[in-house]
Design a protein around this motif. Structure first.
Motif, PDB file in Angstrom:
ATOM      1  N   SER A 426       0.855  -1.191   0.000  1.00  0.00           N
ATOM      2  CA  SER A 426       0.000   0.000   0.000  1.00  0.00           C
ATOM      3  C   SER A 426       0.887   1.236   0.000  1.00  0.00           C
ATOM      4  N   ILE A 427       0.553   2.162  -0.885  1.00  0.00           N
ATOM      5  CA  ILE A 427       1.372   3.363  -1.077  1.00  0.00           C
ATOM      6  C   ILE A 427       0.477   4.565  -0.766  1.00  0.00           C
ATOM      7  N   TYR A 428       0.867   5.364   0.212  1.00  0.00           N
ATOM      8  CA  TYR A 428       0.043   6.496   0.636  1.00  0.00           C
ATOM      9  C   TYR A 428       0.653   7.776   0.084  1.00  0.00           C
ATOM     10  N   SER A 429      -0.047   8.384  -0.857  1.00  0.00           N
ATOM     11  CA  SER A 429       0.452   9.609  -1.474  1.00  0.00           C
ATOM     12  C   SER A 429      -0.684  10.324  -2.201  1.00  0.00           C
ATOM     13  N   GLY A 462      -9.365  -0.997   3.085  1.00  0.00           N
ATOM     14  CA  GLY A 462      -7.933  -1.096   3.421  1.00  0.00           C
ATOM     15  C   GLY A 462      -7.250  -2.169   2.598  1.00  0.00           C
ATOM     16  N   PRO A 463      -5.916  -2.156   2.601  1.00  0.00           N
ATOM     17  CA  PRO A 463      -5.164  -3.067   1.727  1.00  0.00           C
ATOM     18  C   PRO A 463      -5.286  -4.538   2.095  1.00  0.00           C
ATOM     19  N   GLY A 464      -5.676  -4.823   3.344  1.00  0.00           N
ATOM     20  CA  GLY A 464      -5.709  -6.216   3.798  1.00  0.00           C
ATOM     21  C   GLY A 464      -6.914  -7.001   3.313  1.00  0.00           C
ATOM     22  N   THR A 465      -7.882  -6.317   2.728  1.00  0.00           N
ATOM     23  CA  THR A 465      -9.093  -7.026   2.298  1.00  0.00           C
ATOM     24  C   THR A 465      -8.976  -7.445   0.841  1.00  0.00           C
ATOM     25  N   VAL A 466      -9.181  -8.736   0.618  1.00  0.00           N
ATOM     26  CA  VAL A 466      -9.123  -9.278  -0.753  1.00  0.00           C
ATOM     27  C   VAL A 466     -10.520  -9.144  -1.354  1.00  0.00           C
ATOM     28  N   LEU A 467     -10.592  -8.561  -2.537  1.00  0.00           N
ATOM     29  CA  LEU A 467     -11.898  -8.321  -3.165  1.00  0.00           C
ATOM     30  C   LEU A 467     -12.090  -9.277  -4.346  1.00  0.00           C
ATOM     31  N   PRO A 468     -13.297  -9.836  -4.488  1.00  0.00           N
ATOM     32  CA  PRO A 468     -13.484 -10.871  -5.520  1.00  0.00           C
ATOM     33  C   PRO A 468     -13.268 -10.387  -6.955  1.00  0.00           C
ATOM     34  N   LEU A 469     -13.437  -9.074  -7.195  1.00  0.00           N
ATOM     35  CA  LEU A 469     -13.284  -8.609  -8.579  1.00  0.00           C
ATOM     36  C   LEU A 469     -11.827  -8.289  -8.925  1.00  0.00           C
ATOM     37  N   LEU A 470     -10.967  -8.291  -7.910  1.00  0.00           N
ATOM     38  CA  LEU A 470      -9.543  -8.067  -8.176  1.00  0.00           C
ATOM     39  C   LEU A 470      -8.786  -9.380  -7.984  1.00  0.00           C
TER      40      LEU A 470
END
Ligand code: NAP
Length: 516
Positions: A426-429, A462-470
Protein backbone atom coordinates in the motif's frame (compact mmCIF):
# COMPACT_ATOMS: atom_id res chain seq x y z
CA UNK A 1 -17.13 -34.61 22.48
CA UNK A 2 -18.06 -33.77 18.86
CA UNK A 3 -16.10 -35.66 16.24
CA UNK A 4 -15.96 -34.10 12.80
CA UNK A 5 -15.54 -36.37 9.78
CA UNK A 6 -15.13 -36.09 6.04
CA UNK A 7 -17.95 -35.86 3.50
CA UNK A 8 -16.87 -38.03 0.60
CA UNK A 9 -18.79 -39.64 -2.29
CA UNK A 10 -21.94 -37.95 -0.92
CA UNK A 11 -21.65 -39.72 2.44
CA UNK A 12 -20.47 -38.60 5.87
CA UNK A 13 -17.54 -40.87 6.41
CA UNK A 14 -17.44 -43.42 9.19
CA UNK A 15 -14.07 -44.76 8.01
CA UNK A 16 -11.35 -42.92 9.82
CA UNK A 17 -8.12 -43.58 11.68
CA UNK A 18 -8.12 -44.21 15.43
CA UNK A 19 -5.82 -41.25 15.98
CA UNK A 20 -8.30 -38.45 16.50
CA UNK A 21 -6.87 -34.92 16.41
CA UNK A 22 -7.90 -32.54 19.20
CA UNK A 23 -9.23 -29.13 18.17
CA UNK A 24 -8.72 -26.38 20.74
CA UNK A 25 -10.24 -23.16 21.90
CA UNK A 26 -7.11 -20.97 21.77
CA UNK A 27 -8.53 -18.62 24.39
CA UNK A 28 -8.97 -21.28 27.09
CA UNK A 29 -6.79 -24.11 25.72
CA UNK A 30 -9.80 -26.43 26.20
CA UNK A 31 -10.47 -29.18 23.65
CA UNK A 32 -13.66 -28.26 21.75
CA UNK A 33 -13.96 -31.12 19.25
CA UNK A 34 -11.95 -33.85 17.58
CA UNK A 35 -11.13 -34.33 13.93
CA UNK A 36 -11.23 -37.85 12.51
CA UNK A 37 -8.72 -38.22 9.65
CA UNK A 38 -10.20 -40.00 6.65
CA UNK A 39 -9.28 -43.48 5.45
CA UNK A 40 -10.72 -44.17 2.00
CA UNK A 41 -9.64 -45.10 -1.51
CA UNK A 42 -9.45 -41.57 -2.97
CA UNK A 43 -10.29 -42.85 -6.45
CA UNK A 44 -13.82 -43.63 -5.25
CA UNK A 45 -14.29 -40.00 -4.25
CA UNK A 46 -12.83 -38.67 -7.49
CA UNK A 47 -14.92 -40.96 -9.68
CA UNK A 48 -18.09 -40.06 -7.80
CA UNK A 49 -17.37 -36.34 -8.10
CA UNK A 50 -16.53 -36.37 -11.80
CA UNK A 51 -19.19 -38.84 -12.89
CA UNK A 52 -22.07 -37.51 -10.80
CA UNK A 53 -21.53 -33.79 -10.30
CA UNK A 54 -18.97 -33.12 -13.04
CA UNK A 55 -21.37 -34.09 -15.82
CA UNK A 56 -24.39 -32.41 -14.26
CA UNK A 57 -22.62 -29.15 -13.47
CA UNK A 58 -21.25 -28.91 -17.00
CA UNK A 59 -24.73 -29.38 -18.46
CA UNK A 60 -25.97 -26.48 -16.36
CA UNK A 61 -25.62 -22.96 -17.74
CA UNK A 62 -23.51 -20.33 -15.98
CA UNK A 63 -26.76 -18.72 -14.89
CA UNK A 64 -27.95 -21.97 -13.27
CA UNK A 65 -24.60 -22.51 -11.56
CA UNK A 66 -24.84 -18.90 -10.34
CA UNK A 67 -28.12 -19.81 -8.61
CA UNK A 68 -26.26 -22.52 -6.64
CA UNK A 69 -23.66 -19.97 -5.51
CA UNK A 70 -26.35 -17.50 -4.49
CA UNK A 71 -28.16 -20.18 -2.47
CA UNK A 72 -24.92 -20.97 -0.60
CA UNK A 73 -24.28 -17.24 -0.01
CA UNK A 74 -27.78 -16.84 1.48
CA UNK A 75 -27.42 -19.98 3.59
CA UNK A 76 -24.11 -18.85 5.08
CA UNK A 77 -25.56 -15.43 5.79
CA UNK A 78 -28.61 -17.00 7.46
CA UNK A 79 -26.36 -19.02 9.79
CA UNK A 80 -23.93 -16.15 10.36
CA UNK A 81 -24.37 -15.95 14.13
CA UNK A 82 -23.86 -19.67 14.67
CA UNK A 83 -20.73 -19.59 12.48
CA UNK A 84 -19.37 -16.54 14.29
CA UNK A 85 -19.67 -18.40 17.59
CA UNK A 86 -17.76 -21.37 16.14
CA UNK A 87 -15.02 -19.05 14.82
CA UNK A 88 -14.65 -17.51 18.29
CA UNK A 89 -14.46 -20.95 19.92
CA UNK A 90 -12.19 -22.74 17.44
CA UNK A 91 -10.27 -19.84 15.86
CA UNK A 92 -9.89 -17.34 18.71
CA UNK A 93 -11.57 -14.82 16.40
CA UNK A 94 -13.15 -11.64 17.70
CA UNK A 95 -16.65 -11.08 16.32
CA UNK A 96 -15.14 -8.63 13.83
CA UNK A 97 -12.52 -11.17 12.72
CA UNK A 98 -15.18 -13.84 12.35
CA UNK A 99 -17.43 -11.57 10.30
CA UNK A 100 -14.47 -10.71 8.07
CA UNK A 101 -14.12 -14.43 7.28
CA UNK A 102 -17.79 -15.47 7.14
CA UNK A 103 -19.14 -12.38 5.38
CA UNK A 104 -16.14 -12.64 3.07
CA UNK A 105 -17.34 -16.11 2.10
CA UNK A 106 -20.93 -15.08 1.43
CA UNK A 107 -19.87 -11.87 -0.35
CA UNK A 108 -17.49 -13.78 -2.64
CA UNK A 109 -20.17 -16.35 -3.46
CA UNK A 110 -22.67 -13.55 -4.16
CA UNK A 111 -20.15 -11.69 -6.35
CA UNK A 112 -19.50 -14.80 -8.44
CA UNK A 113 -23.25 -15.50 -8.59
CA UNK A 114 -23.64 -12.04 -10.08
CA UNK A 115 -20.84 -12.65 -12.58
CA UNK A 116 -22.32 -16.04 -13.46
CA UNK A 117 -25.68 -14.41 -14.23
CA UNK A 118 -23.91 -12.05 -16.62
CA UNK A 119 -22.72 -15.10 -18.62
CA UNK A 120 -26.31 -16.22 -19.13
CA UNK A 121 -27.24 -19.52 -20.75
CA UNK A 122 -23.76 -20.47 -22.03
CA UNK A 123 -22.04 -23.56 -20.68
CA UNK A 124 -18.56 -22.62 -21.92
CA UNK A 125 -16.81 -19.45 -23.03
CA UNK A 126 -15.01 -17.62 -25.77
CA UNK A 127 -11.90 -15.60 -25.05
CA UNK A 128 -11.66 -12.25 -26.81
CA UNK A 129 -12.47 -11.33 -30.39
CA UNK A 130 -12.18 -13.49 -33.51
CA UNK A 131 -8.98 -12.99 -35.54
CA UNK A 132 -8.42 -12.86 -39.30
CA UNK A 133 -5.58 -15.31 -39.92
CA UNK A 134 -5.06 -15.24 -43.68
CA UNK A 135 -5.02 -12.63 -46.43
CA UNK A 136 -8.78 -12.92 -46.81
CA UNK A 137 -11.29 -13.04 -43.92
CA UNK A 138 -12.04 -16.68 -44.77
CA UNK A 139 -9.34 -18.24 -42.56
CA UNK A 140 -10.41 -17.27 -39.08
CA UNK A 141 -9.31 -17.88 -35.50
CA UNK A 142 -11.01 -17.74 -32.11
CA UNK A 143 -9.87 -18.74 -28.63
CA UNK A 144 -12.35 -20.80 -26.63
CA UNK A 145 -12.48 -21.90 -22.99
CA UNK A 146 -13.99 -25.26 -22.10
CA UNK A 147 -14.15 -26.58 -18.51
CA UNK A 148 -11.68 -29.24 -17.42
CA UNK A 149 -13.28 -32.66 -16.82
CA UNK A 150 -11.70 -33.49 -13.47
CA UNK A 151 -11.99 -32.27 -9.89
CA UNK A 152 -10.66 -29.18 -8.15
CA UNK A 153 -8.68 -30.07 -5.03
CA UNK A 154 -8.56 -27.09 -2.67
CA UNK A 155 -6.14 -27.04 0.27
CA UNK A 156 -6.75 -24.17 2.66
CA UNK A 157 -4.84 -22.37 5.41
CA UNK A 158 -6.08 -22.14 9.00
CA UNK A 159 -6.74 -18.43 9.07
CA UNK A 160 -9.81 -18.18 6.80
CA UNK A 161 -11.82 -21.41 7.13
CA UNK A 162 -14.92 -19.86 5.48
CA UNK A 163 -13.63 -17.26 3.00
CA UNK A 164 -10.63 -19.42 2.08
CA UNK A 165 -12.93 -22.28 1.17
CA UNK A 166 -15.30 -20.22 -0.99
CA UNK A 167 -12.88 -17.84 -2.70
CA UNK A 168 -11.75 -21.05 -4.38
CA UNK A 169 -14.98 -23.08 -4.50
CA UNK A 170 -17.13 -20.24 -5.91
CA UNK A 171 -14.87 -19.98 -8.98
CA UNK A 172 -14.54 -23.74 -9.50
CA UNK A 173 -18.26 -24.47 -9.15
CA UNK A 174 -19.15 -21.59 -11.47
CA UNK A 175 -16.76 -23.19 -13.97
CA UNK A 176 -18.70 -26.48 -13.67
CA UNK A 177 -15.96 -28.25 -11.70
CA UNK A 178 -16.68 -30.41 -8.62
CA UNK A 179 -14.67 -29.46 -5.54
CA UNK A 180 -12.79 -31.54 -2.98
CA UNK A 181 -12.00 -29.09 -0.20
CA UNK A 182 -9.56 -29.64 2.65
CA UNK A 183 -9.61 -27.16 5.52
CA UNK A 184 -6.61 -26.79 7.81
CA UNK A 185 -7.29 -29.22 10.64
CA UNK A 186 -6.68 -26.73 13.49
CA UNK A 187 -9.71 -24.57 12.60
CA UNK A 188 -11.83 -27.07 10.67
CA UNK A 189 -15.02 -26.58 12.74
CA UNK A 190 -16.32 -23.62 10.71
CA UNK A 191 -15.63 -25.24 7.33
CA UNK A 192 -17.18 -28.51 8.52
CA UNK A 193 -20.36 -26.79 9.73
CA UNK A 194 -20.79 -24.86 6.47
CA UNK A 195 -20.47 -28.05 4.41
CA UNK A 196 -22.96 -29.74 6.77
CA UNK A 197 -25.47 -26.91 6.19
CA UNK A 198 -25.06 -27.05 2.40
CA UNK A 199 -25.56 -30.82 2.40
CA UNK A 200 -28.58 -30.62 4.74
CA UNK A 201 -30.20 -28.08 2.41
CA UNK A 202 -29.43 -30.19 -0.64
CA UNK A 203 -28.21 -27.15 -2.54
CA UNK A 204 -25.62 -28.78 -4.78
CA UNK A 205 -25.75 -31.83 -7.07
CA UNK A 206 -24.40 -34.97 -5.39
CA UNK A 207 -20.60 -35.05 -5.51
CA UNK A 208 -20.21 -31.32 -6.26
CA UNK A 209 -18.66 -30.60 -2.86
CA UNK A 210 -16.58 -33.06 -0.82
CA UNK A 211 -14.84 -32.31 2.45
CA UNK A 212 -11.60 -33.98 3.50
CA UNK A 213 -10.72 -33.92 7.19
CA UNK A 214 -7.08 -34.89 7.74
CA UNK A 215 -4.45 -35.84 5.20
CA UNK A 216 -5.11 -34.83 1.57
CA UNK A 217 -1.93 -36.45 0.23
CA UNK A 218 -3.55 -39.77 -0.85
CA UNK A 219 -5.83 -37.73 -3.16
CA UNK A 220 -2.89 -35.97 -4.81
CA UNK A 221 -1.46 -39.34 -5.89
CA UNK A 222 -4.40 -40.11 -8.19
CA UNK A 223 -4.85 -36.76 -9.93
CA UNK A 224 -4.65 -36.39 -13.71
CA UNK A 225 -4.14 -33.52 -16.12
CA UNK A 226 -7.88 -32.76 -16.04
CA UNK A 227 -7.70 -32.09 -12.29
CA UNK A 228 -6.43 -28.98 -10.54
CA UNK A 229 -4.88 -28.21 -7.16
CA UNK A 230 -5.22 -24.80 -5.51
CA UNK A 231 -3.18 -24.45 -2.34
CA UNK A 232 -3.06 -21.72 0.30
CA UNK A 233 -0.58 -22.01 3.14
CA UNK A 234 3.06 -21.79 4.06
CA UNK A 235 5.87 -21.77 1.52
CA UNK A 236 7.30 -24.90 3.17
CA UNK A 237 4.19 -26.93 2.36
CA UNK A 238 3.98 -25.27 -1.04
CA UNK A 239 7.51 -26.46 -1.76
CA UNK A 240 6.47 -30.09 -1.23
CA UNK A 241 3.59 -29.66 -3.68
CA UNK A 242 5.81 -28.11 -6.34
CA UNK A 243 7.89 -31.30 -6.43
CA UNK A 244 5.03 -33.77 -5.97
CA UNK A 245 5.78 -36.64 -8.39
CA UNK A 246 2.18 -37.16 -9.57
CA UNK A 247 1.53 -33.47 -10.06
CA UNK A 248 4.73 -33.23 -12.11
CA UNK A 249 4.26 -36.45 -14.07
CA UNK A 250 0.63 -35.76 -14.98
CA UNK A 251 1.03 -31.99 -15.48
CA UNK A 252 -1.64 -31.27 -12.90
CA UNK A 253 -2.33 -27.55 -12.73
CA UNK A 254 -1.17 -26.13 -9.41
CA UNK A 255 -1.92 -22.67 -8.02
CA UNK A 256 -0.01 -21.55 -4.96
CA UNK A 257 -0.87 -18.76 -2.52
CA UNK A 258 1.86 -18.56 0.11
CA UNK A 259 3.70 -16.24 2.49
CA UNK A 260 4.11 -12.55 1.98
CA UNK A 261 5.95 -9.66 3.62
CA UNK A 262 3.51 -6.95 2.62
CA UNK A 263 4.64 -3.34 2.83
CA UNK A 264 2.92 -0.04 3.65
CA UNK A 265 4.72 3.06 2.41
CA UNK A 266 4.09 6.64 3.49
CA UNK A 267 5.40 9.01 0.81
CA UNK A 268 7.17 12.32 1.39
CA UNK A 269 4.28 14.50 0.22
CA UNK A 270 1.90 13.39 2.99
CA UNK A 271 1.51 16.00 5.77
CA UNK A 272 1.01 14.75 9.28
CA UNK A 273 -2.25 16.68 9.70
CA UNK A 274 -3.75 15.36 6.44
CA UNK A 275 -6.58 12.86 6.01
CA UNK A 276 -4.18 10.66 4.02
CA UNK A 277 -1.87 10.47 7.04
CA UNK A 278 -4.80 9.42 9.29
CA UNK A 279 -5.84 6.80 6.74
CA UNK A 280 -2.30 5.42 6.70
CA UNK A 281 -2.25 5.09 10.51
CA UNK A 282 -5.72 3.56 10.60
CA UNK A 283 -4.95 1.02 7.87
CA UNK A 284 -1.59 0.01 9.36
CA UNK A 285 -2.91 -0.39 12.94
CA UNK A 286 -5.86 -2.44 11.65
CA UNK A 287 -3.65 -4.61 9.48
CA UNK A 288 -1.27 -5.40 12.32
CA UNK A 289 -4.05 -6.46 14.71
CA UNK A 290 -6.99 -7.76 12.63
CA UNK A 291 -7.21 -11.56 13.03
CA UNK A 292 -4.28 -11.12 15.42
CA UNK A 293 -2.09 -10.51 12.40
CA UNK A 294 -2.83 -13.98 11.01
CA UNK A 295 -3.73 -12.62 7.61
CA UNK A 296 -1.69 -13.28 4.48
CA UNK A 297 -2.25 -9.67 3.40
CA UNK A 298 -1.34 -8.10 6.78
CA UNK A 299 1.20 -5.29 6.82
CA UNK A 300 4.57 -6.61 8.00
CA UNK A 301 6.89 -3.81 6.83
CA UNK A 302 6.26 -0.07 7.19
CA UNK A 303 8.37 2.54 5.42
CA UNK A 304 8.20 6.26 6.12
CA UNK A 305 10.29 9.33 5.24
CA UNK A 306 13.13 9.98 7.72
CA UNK A 307 11.58 13.22 9.03
CA UNK A 308 8.29 11.46 9.87
CA UNK A 309 9.73 8.40 11.62
CA UNK A 310 9.27 9.60 15.20
CA UNK A 311 5.82 10.98 14.73
CA UNK A 312 4.62 7.79 12.99
CA UNK A 313 6.18 5.54 15.65
CA UNK A 314 4.46 7.52 18.41
CA UNK A 315 1.12 7.63 16.63
CA UNK A 316 1.16 3.89 15.84
CA UNK A 317 2.22 3.02 19.40
CA UNK A 318 -0.70 5.06 20.69
CA UNK A 319 -3.16 3.30 18.38
CA UNK A 320 -1.82 -0.15 19.26
CA UNK A 321 -2.08 0.66 22.98
CA UNK A 322 -5.80 1.22 22.47
CA UNK A 323 -6.28 -2.41 21.34
CA UNK A 324 -6.11 -4.65 24.43
CA UNK A 325 -5.22 -8.30 24.06
CA UNK A 326 -7.75 -10.61 25.68
CA UNK A 327 -10.93 -12.67 25.41
CA UNK A 328 -12.02 -12.32 21.77
CA UNK A 329 -15.67 -12.46 22.83
CA UNK A 330 -15.20 -9.06 24.55
CA UNK A 331 -15.67 -6.13 22.17
CA UNK A 332 -12.54 -4.16 21.31
CA UNK A 333 -10.05 -6.88 22.24
CA UNK A 334 -7.50 -8.51 19.97
CA UNK A 335 -7.83 -12.30 20.37
CA UNK A 336 -5.24 -15.06 20.74
CA UNK A 337 -3.19 -16.79 18.07
CA UNK A 338 -4.89 -19.83 16.73
CA UNK A 339 -2.81 -22.61 18.29
CA UNK A 340 0.10 -23.47 20.53
CA UNK A 341 2.31 -24.07 17.46
CA UNK A 342 1.41 -20.65 16.11
CA UNK A 343 2.21 -19.12 19.52
CA UNK A 344 5.63 -20.78 19.58
CA UNK A 345 6.43 -19.79 15.98
CA UNK A 346 5.42 -16.17 16.52
CA UNK A 347 7.35 -15.83 19.78
CA UNK A 348 10.46 -17.34 18.18
CA UNK A 349 10.02 -15.02 15.19
CA UNK A 350 9.80 -11.93 17.41
CA UNK A 351 12.97 -12.98 19.23
CA UNK A 352 14.83 -13.28 15.92
CA UNK A 353 13.49 -9.94 14.72
CA UNK A 354 14.58 -8.34 18.01
CA UNK A 355 18.22 -9.18 17.16
CA UNK A 356 18.11 -6.62 14.34
CA UNK A 357 15.52 -4.11 15.60
CA UNK A 358 14.60 -1.78 18.49
CA UNK A 359 11.36 -1.85 20.43
CA UNK A 360 8.70 0.71 19.62
CA UNK A 361 5.70 -1.06 21.15
CA UNK A 362 4.84 -4.39 22.75
CA UNK A 363 8.31 -5.69 23.70
CA UNK A 364 8.54 -9.33 22.68
CA UNK A 365 4.78 -9.81 22.67
CA UNK A 366 4.30 -10.44 26.41
CA UNK A 367 0.79 -10.29 27.85
CA UNK A 368 -0.70 -10.68 31.32
CA UNK A 369 -3.00 -13.52 30.22
CA UNK A 370 -2.56 -16.64 32.36
CA UNK A 371 -3.92 -19.06 29.75
CA UNK A 372 -4.50 -19.11 25.99
CA UNK A 373 -2.18 -18.42 23.08
CA UNK A 374 -1.98 -14.64 23.47
CA UNK A 375 0.69 -12.25 22.27
CA UNK A 376 0.39 -8.47 22.32
CA UNK A 377 0.81 -6.34 19.18
CA UNK A 378 4.48 -5.72 18.49
CA UNK A 379 6.03 -2.84 16.55
CA UNK A 380 9.82 -2.87 16.08
CA UNK A 381 12.11 -0.37 14.36
CA UNK A 382 14.94 -1.14 11.98
CA UNK A 383 17.68 1.47 11.75
CA UNK A 384 18.78 0.46 8.28
CA UNK A 385 16.05 -0.85 6.00
CA UNK A 386 18.45 -1.31 3.09
CA UNK A 387 20.83 -3.56 5.04
CA UNK A 388 18.31 -5.33 7.32
CA UNK A 389 17.51 -8.96 6.54
CA UNK A 390 15.04 -10.42 9.07
CA UNK A 391 12.35 -7.80 8.50
CA UNK A 392 12.40 -8.56 4.75
CA UNK A 393 12.76 -12.32 4.99
CA UNK A 394 10.90 -13.72 7.98
CA UNK A 395 7.11 -13.83 7.85
CA UNK A 396 5.99 -13.69 11.50
CA UNK A 397 2.35 -14.76 11.17
CA UNK A 398 1.04 -12.70 14.07
CA UNK A 399 0.45 -9.06 15.15
CA UNK A 400 4.00 -7.99 14.41
CA UNK A 401 5.42 -5.32 12.09
CA UNK A 402 8.68 -3.49 11.59
CA UNK A 403 9.00 0.18 10.72
CA UNK A 404 11.98 1.83 9.03
CA UNK A 405 12.84 5.24 7.64
CA UNK A 406 13.76 5.84 4.00
CA UNK A 407 16.12 8.67 3.08
CA UNK A 408 14.80 9.13 -0.46
CA UNK A 409 11.82 7.96 -2.49
CA UNK A 410 14.15 6.00 -4.85
CA UNK A 411 14.72 3.60 -1.94
CA UNK A 412 11.07 2.49 -1.97
CA UNK A 413 11.65 0.18 -4.93
CA UNK A 414 14.75 -1.37 -3.31
CA UNK A 415 13.11 -2.17 0.02
CA UNK A 416 9.95 -3.53 -1.56
CA UNK A 417 12.03 -5.78 -3.81
CA UNK A 418 13.70 -7.22 -0.71
CA UNK A 419 10.39 -8.95 0.15
CA UNK A 420 11.02 -11.13 -2.95
CA UNK A 421 7.41 -10.85 -4.13
CA UNK A 422 4.35 -9.78 -2.15
CA UNK A 423 0.58 -10.17 -2.20
CA UNK A 424 -0.05 -6.47 -1.65
CA UNK A 425 1.75 -3.21 -0.99
CA UNK A 426 0.00 0.00 0.00
CA UNK A 427 1.37 3.36 -1.08
CA UNK A 428 0.04 6.50 0.64
CA UNK A 429 0.45 9.61 -1.47
CA UNK A 430 -1.50 12.47 -3.07
CA UNK A 431 1.34 13.19 -5.52
CA UNK A 432 0.19 11.86 -8.87
CA UNK A 433 3.48 12.61 -10.59
CA UNK A 434 5.31 10.50 -8.01
CA UNK A 435 2.71 7.71 -8.29
CA UNK A 436 3.02 7.74 -12.07
CA UNK A 437 6.71 6.92 -11.88
CA UNK A 438 6.62 4.75 -8.78
CA UNK A 439 3.71 2.38 -9.39
CA UNK A 440 4.94 0.73 -12.62
CA UNK A 441 8.29 0.02 -10.90
CA UNK A 442 6.67 -1.44 -7.78
CA UNK A 443 4.01 -3.44 -9.63
CA UNK A 444 6.57 -6.05 -10.71
CA UNK A 445 7.01 -7.13 -7.09
CA UNK A 446 3.35 -7.16 -6.14
CA UNK A 447 0.13 -8.97 -6.95
CA UNK A 448 -1.88 -5.94 -5.86
CA UNK A 449 -1.10 -2.30 -5.11
CA UNK A 450 -3.41 -0.17 -2.99
CA UNK A 451 -3.12 3.59 -3.42
CA UNK A 452 -4.20 5.18 -0.15
CA UNK A 453 -5.23 8.83 -0.03
CA UNK A 454 -7.96 11.12 1.24
CA UNK A 455 -10.17 10.42 -1.77
CA UNK A 456 -10.83 6.82 -0.69
CA UNK A 457 -10.91 7.41 3.09
CA UNK A 458 -14.19 5.95 4.33
CA UNK A 459 -14.81 4.24 0.97
CA UNK A 460 -12.26 1.39 0.98
CA UNK A 461 -11.75 -1.47 3.43
CA UNK A 462 -7.93 -1.10 3.42
CA UNK A 463 -5.16 -3.07 1.73
CA UNK A 464 -5.71 -6.22 3.80
CA UNK A 465 -9.09 -7.03 2.30
CA UNK A 466 -9.12 -9.28 -0.75
CA UNK A 467 -11.90 -8.32 -3.16
CA UNK A 468 -13.48 -10.87 -5.52
CA UNK A 469 -13.28 -8.61 -8.58
CA UNK A 470 -9.54 -8.07 -8.18
CA UNK A 471 -6.92 -10.75 -8.55
CA UNK A 472 -5.39 -12.22 -5.39
CA UNK A 473 -1.91 -13.69 -5.38
CA UNK A 474 1.60 -12.44 -5.76
CA UNK A 475 4.90 -13.20 -7.48
CA UNK A 476 7.95 -14.92 -5.99
CA UNK A 477 7.73 -15.91 -2.34
CA UNK A 478 3.98 -15.10 -2.34
CA UNK A 479 3.66 -18.27 -4.40
CA UNK A 480 3.39 -16.97 -7.96
CA UNK A 481 -0.30 -17.85 -8.03
CA UNK A 482 -3.40 -15.91 -8.98
CA UNK A 483 -6.99 -16.37 -7.82
CA UNK A 484 -10.29 -14.48 -8.09
CA UNK A 485 -10.08 -11.39 -10.33
CA UNK A 486 -13.72 -11.65 -11.44
CA UNK A 487 -14.14 -13.74 -14.58
CA UNK A 488 -10.35 -14.05 -14.97
CA UNK A 489 -10.43 -16.61 -12.14
CA UNK A 490 -12.43 -19.04 -14.30
CA UNK A 491 -9.49 -19.64 -16.63
CA UNK A 492 -7.73 -21.87 -14.04
CA UNK A 493 -10.56 -24.41 -14.34
CA UNK A 494 -10.83 -24.19 -18.15
CA UNK A 495 -8.72 -25.25 -21.11
CA UNK A 496 -8.06 -22.43 -23.56
CA UNK A 497 -8.03 -23.79 -27.09
CA UNK A 498 -7.12 -21.85 -30.23
CA UNK A 499 -9.70 -22.70 -32.85
CA UNK A 500 -8.93 -22.01 -36.50
CA UNK A 501 -10.87 -22.76 -39.66
CA UNK A 502 -13.29 -21.22 -42.07
CA UNK A 503 -15.00 -18.21 -40.57
CA UNK A 504 -18.56 -19.46 -40.94
CA UNK A 505 -17.84 -22.82 -39.25
CA UNK A 506 -16.01 -21.11 -36.39
CA UNK A 507 -18.78 -18.56 -35.99
CA UNK A 508 -21.48 -21.25 -36.01
CA UNK A 509 -19.67 -23.12 -33.24
CA UNK A 510 -19.39 -20.06 -31.01
CA UNK A 511 -22.87 -18.68 -31.69
CA UNK A 512 -24.59 -17.53 -28.48
CA UNK A 513 -21.58 -18.35 -26.30
CA UNK A 514 -20.61 -15.72 -23.71
CA UNK A 515 -17.24 -13.98 -23.98
CA UNK A 516 -14.72 -13.11 -21.28
P1 NAP B 1 0.36 -24.87 6.24
O1 NAP B 1 0.87 -25.45 7.48
O2 NAP B 1 1.22 -24.87 5.04
O3 NAP B 1 -1.01 -25.63 5.95
C1 NAP B 1 -1.85 -25.26 4.87
C2 NAP B 1 -2.70 -26.43 4.46
O4 NAP B 1 -1.88 -27.46 3.89
C3 NAP B 1 -3.45 -27.09 5.61
O5 NAP B 1 -4.73 -27.47 5.15
C4 NAP B 1 -2.60 -28.31 5.93
O6 NAP B 1 -3.32 -29.36 6.51
C5 NAP B 1 -2.15 -28.69 4.53
N1 NAP B 1 -0.93 -29.49 4.48
C6 NAP B 1 0.05 -29.60 5.42
N2 NAP B 1 1.04 -30.41 4.95
C7 NAP B 1 0.67 -30.81 3.72
C8 NAP B 1 1.26 -31.66 2.73
N3 NAP B 1 2.43 -32.23 2.92
N4 NAP B 1 0.60 -31.84 1.57
C9 NAP B 1 -0.60 -31.26 1.35
N5 NAP B 1 -1.22 -30.46 2.25
C10 NAP B 1 -0.59 -30.23 3.42
O7 NAP B 1 -0.09 -23.35 6.44
P2 NAP B 1 -0.97 -22.72 7.62
O8 NAP B 1 -0.13 -22.72 8.85
O9 NAP B 1 -2.31 -23.36 7.66
O10 NAP B 1 -1.21 -21.24 7.11
C11 NAP B 1 -0.37 -20.17 7.40
C12 NAP B 1 0.42 -19.78 6.17
O11 NAP B 1 -0.46 -19.60 5.08
C13 NAP B 1 1.12 -18.44 6.34
O12 NAP B 1 2.44 -18.59 5.90
C14 NAP B 1 0.37 -17.50 5.42
O13 NAP B 1 1.14 -16.48 4.86
C15 NAP B 1 -0.16 -18.41 4.38
N6 NAP B 1 -1.39 -17.89 3.81
C16 NAP B 1 -1.36 -17.40 2.55
C17 NAP B 1 -2.51 -16.90 1.98
C18 NAP B 1 -2.52 -16.37 0.58
O14 NAP B 1 -3.60 -16.18 0.05
N7 NAP B 1 -1.40 -16.15 -0.03
C19 NAP B 1 -3.70 -16.88 2.70
C20 NAP B 1 -3.69 -17.39 3.99
C21 NAP B 1 -2.53 -17.89 4.54
P3 NAP B 1 -3.31 -29.64 8.08
O15 NAP B 1 -3.88 -28.45 8.72
O16 NAP B 1 -4.17 -30.85 8.23
O17 NAP B 1 -1.87 -29.86 8.44
Amino acid sequence: MDIITSYIASTWSTQHTDSLIDLYNPTTEAIVAQAAPLVIDPQIALDHATQEAGILLKEMSFSERADLLQSMASLIHKHRDELIELAIINGGNTRGDAKFDIDGASATLAAYAHLGKSLGDSTWLIDGEGIQLGRSPRFHGQHIYTPLRGVAVHINAFNFPAWGMFEKAAVALLSGTPVITKPATTTALVAHRIVQLIIEQNILPQGALSLVIGDIRPFLKVLTAQDTVAFTGSSNTAATLRVHPTLIQNSVRLNIEADSLNASVLCEDVDEDSETFSLFLQDVARDITQKTGQKCTATRRIFVPQDKLDIVCNALAERLSEIPTGDPAQKGNMGPLVSKDQYTNVKEGIALLANQTDEIFGGLGETNMSQGYFVSPVLRKSNDALKATTMHELEIFGPVATIAALKKSEDIEHVLAKGKGSLVSSIYSEDRTLLQTLIPRLATYNGRIYIGNAKIAGHAPGPGTVLPLLTHGGPGRAGGGEELGGLRGLSFYHQRTALSGDKSSVNTIIENIAAI
